[in-house]
Motif scaffolding. Sequence first.
Motif, short mmCIF file in Angstrom:
data_model
loop_
_atom_site.label_atom_id
_atom_site.label_comp_id
_atom_site.label_asym_id
_atom_site.label_seq_id
_atom_site.Cartn_x
_atom_site.Cartn_y
_atom_site.Cartn_z
N ASN A 1 -34.31 -32.06 -11.21
CA ASN A 1 -33.56 -33.02 -10.41
C ASN A 1 -34.53 -34.15 -10.07
O ASN A 1 -35.35 -34.02 -9.17
CB ASN A 1 -33.00 -32.37 -9.16
CG ASN A 1 -32.07 -33.28 -8.38
OD1 ASN A 1 -31.91 -34.45 -8.70
ND2 ASN A 1 -31.47 -32.73 -7.35
N LEU A 2 -34.46 -35.24 -10.81
CA LEU A 2 -35.39 -36.35 -10.62
C LEU A 2 -35.07 -37.12 -9.33
O LEU A 2 -33.90 -37.34 -9.01
CB LEU A 2 -35.31 -37.31 -11.82
CG LEU A 2 -35.67 -36.73 -13.18
CD1 LEU A 2 -35.34 -37.72 -14.29
CD2 LEU A 2 -37.15 -36.36 -13.24
N THR A 3 -36.12 -37.54 -8.65
CA THR A 3 -35.94 -38.38 -7.47
C THR A 3 -35.64 -39.81 -7.94
O THR A 3 -35.93 -40.16 -9.09
CB THR A 3 -37.23 -38.40 -6.61
OG1 THR A 3 -38.28 -39.02 -7.38
CG2 THR A 3 -37.62 -37.01 -6.17
N PRO A 4 -35.08 -40.65 -7.07
CA PRO A 4 -34.87 -42.06 -7.46
C PRO A 4 -36.17 -42.74 -7.89
O PRO A 4 -36.17 -43.55 -8.82
CB PRO A 4 -34.29 -42.70 -6.19
CG PRO A 4 -33.61 -41.56 -5.49
CD PRO A 4 -34.46 -40.36 -5.77
N HIS A 5 -37.29 -42.37 -7.25
CA HIS A 5 -38.59 -42.94 -7.64
C HIS A 5 -38.97 -42.51 -9.06
O HIS A 5 -39.46 -43.32 -9.86
CB HIS A 5 -39.67 -42.51 -6.64
CG HIS A 5 -41.05 -42.98 -7.00
ND1 HIS A 5 -41.43 -44.30 -6.91
CD2 HIS A 5 -42.12 -42.30 -7.48
CE1 HIS A 5 -42.68 -44.42 -7.32
NE2 HIS A 5 -43.13 -43.21 -7.67
N GLU A 6 -38.76 -41.22 -9.39
CA GLU A 6 -39.08 -40.74 -10.74
C GLU A 6 -38.20 -41.41 -11.79
O GLU A 6 -38.67 -41.74 -12.88
CB GLU A 6 -38.92 -39.21 -10.80
CG GLU A 6 -39.99 -38.46 -10.05
CD GLU A 6 -39.73 -36.96 -9.97
OE1 GLU A 6 -40.72 -36.19 -10.01
OE2 GLU A 6 -38.55 -36.55 -9.87
N VAL A 7 -36.93 -41.63 -11.47
CA VAL A 7 -36.03 -42.33 -12.39
C VAL A 7 -36.53 -43.75 -12.61
O VAL A 7 -36.60 -44.24 -13.75
CB VAL A 7 -34.58 -42.32 -11.86
CG1 VAL A 7 -33.69 -43.22 -12.69
CG2 VAL A 7 -34.02 -40.90 -11.83
#
Length: 188
Positions: free
Chosen positions: A85-91
């Motif tokens: 589950n990627l964080t918005p920062h990782e995306v």
Amino acid sequence: MAHDAGTDTPELIAGDGVRRRDFINIAAVSAAGVGGALTLIPLISQMAPSADVLAESSVEVDLSQIKPGQAIKGIFRKQPVFLRNLTPHEVAEADKVSVSSLRDPQSLAERTKPGKENWLITMGVCTHLGCVPLGAGEGEVKGEFGGYFCPCHGSHYDTAARIRKGPAPKNLEVPAYEFTSDTVVKIG
């Protein structure tokens, strides 16, 4: 006239003999064909997947307990699978990478489903020699790019599971999957 009758008799016998031979040949070839088909049926049916393989051909996973930034390991077809589950920062970090600079060029959008870009589902098998990379478990080394790290030969993957450094030739494989609800994914 007896002479004419005698010449007609051998022709009738020869004609009957040819018909019998044709029938015997057709019957023999048909019997051989049926026998061959009956021999092939068990050979072909033994190549069909067994019940345990069919049972593992797909797996459903409930994603509701996976927090943003967290990944879990599952099993699909007797191999590890990573669900992240990627964080918005990782995306955002994954989207900033120039696709043309990658060894195996793929954007994050190509590796995820539309509207579900935060869910990255990949096979947990390094594309170099098949080791299981670290990074899905809590406290595991994630490599230089915050994704996965293969301890066998040093391949580093980013948060989109794309190869960034090391000997692996390709990104971690994305298996066929679909969302059956907002929180359940079916892999396979």
